[in-house]
Design a protein around this motif. Structure first.
Motif, PDB file in Angstrom:
ATOM      1  N   GLN A 126      -0.311   0.226  -6.726  1.00  0.00           N
ATOM      2  CA  GLN A 126      -0.601  -0.838  -7.683  1.00  0.00           C
ATOM      3  C   GLN A 126      -1.638  -1.811  -7.133  1.00  0.00           C
ATOM      4  OE1 GLN A 126       3.127  -2.537  -8.907  1.00  0.00           O
ATOM      5  NE2 GLN A 126       3.752  -0.700 -10.003  1.00  0.00           N
ATOM      6  N   ASP A 127      -2.714  -1.240  -6.599  1.00  0.00           N
ATOM      7  CA  ASP A 127      -3.815  -2.058  -6.101  1.00  0.00           C
ATOM      8  C   ASP A 127      -4.463  -2.801  -7.259  1.00  0.00           C
ATOM      9  OD1 ASP A 127      -3.512  -1.200  -3.474  1.00  0.00           O
ATOM     10  OD2 ASP A 127      -4.846   0.514  -3.760  1.00  0.00           O
ATOM     11  N   THR A 128      -4.896  -4.016  -6.969  1.00  0.00           N
ATOM     12  CA  THR A 128      -5.631  -4.791  -7.971  1.00  0.00           C
ATOM     13  C   THR A 128      -7.072  -4.288  -8.006  1.00  0.00           C
ATOM     14  OG1 THR A 128      -6.325  -6.470  -6.386  1.00  0.00           O
ATOM     15  CG2 THR A 128      -4.200  -6.818  -7.502  1.00  0.00           C
ATOM     16  N   PRO A 129      -7.827  -4.629  -9.049  1.00  0.00           N
ATOM     17  CA  PRO A 129      -9.232  -4.202  -9.086  1.00  0.00           C
ATOM     18  C   PRO A 129     -10.014  -4.653  -7.845  1.00  0.00           C
ATOM     19  CG  PRO A 129      -8.579  -5.018 -11.229  1.00  0.00           C
ATOM     20  CD  PRO A 129      -7.430  -5.277 -10.303  1.00  0.00           C
ATOM     21  N   LYS A 130      -9.729  -5.838  -7.364  1.00  0.00           N
ATOM     22  CA  LYS A 130     -10.431  -6.353  -6.187  1.00  0.00           C
ATOM     23  C   LYS A 130     -10.067  -5.546  -4.934  1.00  0.00           C
ATOM     24  CE  LYS A 130     -13.143  -9.714  -4.862  1.00  0.00           C
ATOM     25  NZ  LYS A 130     -14.471  -9.883  -5.382  1.00  0.00           N
ATOM     26  N   GLN A 131      -8.805  -5.163  -4.785  1.00  0.00           N
ATOM     27  CA  GLN A 131      -8.381  -4.361  -3.638  1.00  0.00           C
ATOM     28  C   GLN A 131      -9.044  -2.984  -3.671  1.00  0.00           C
ATOM     29  OE1 GLN A 131      -4.151  -4.700  -4.389  1.00  0.00           O
ATOM     30  NE2 GLN A 131      -3.871  -5.967  -2.551  1.00  0.00           N
TER      31      GLN A 131
END
Length: 123
Positions: A87-92
């Motif tokens: 569940q990585d964020t777009p920034k990650q």
């Protein structure tokens, strides 16, 4: 070593919580020349640029390649993908891709693979 606050044998220098100056004087003495050489050596070593090693695990590499292949630079869509197990964020995800691109061994191999796919597709 005494001038640096060190003792050759701490058992002789400290007894019953008291500092024994006489035994510290009799401990091994380092000439001033050696101290200067050590200091210069440490300064030279500290002045050298630090080598950094970037690494990605094999599953992370495959994950990043999959995301780049499927979505290009649409990081929001990557974040909603079913393979985004962590569940990585777009920034990650963007940072992982940038890290992948900074590793010459992995990224160059990826570019060669892409060029081969393009050439074999044009035939």
């Amino acid at each position: 070593m005494e001038s640096m606050g060190l003792s050759f044998d701490p058992n002789n220098s400290v007894s019953n919580g008291q500092f024994n100056k006489a035994s510290a004087k009799s401990s091994h003495q380092v000439p001033l020349q050696n101290k200067e050489a050590v200091r210069k050596g440490l300064e030279e070593k500290a002045a050298l640029p630090e080598a950094f090693n970037l690494r990605l695990s094999e599953p992370e590499t495959q994950y990043v390649i999959y995301m780049m292949e499927k979505y290009g630079e649409d990081y929001k869509a990557m974040a909603r993908d079913k393979r985004n197990y962590y569940q990585d964020t777009p920034k990650q995800i963007q940072k992982k891709i940038q890290k992948f691109q900074k590793i010459p061994d992995l990224y160059d191999a990826y570019k060669v693979m892409k060029e081969q796919e393009v050439q074999s597709g044009n035939r």
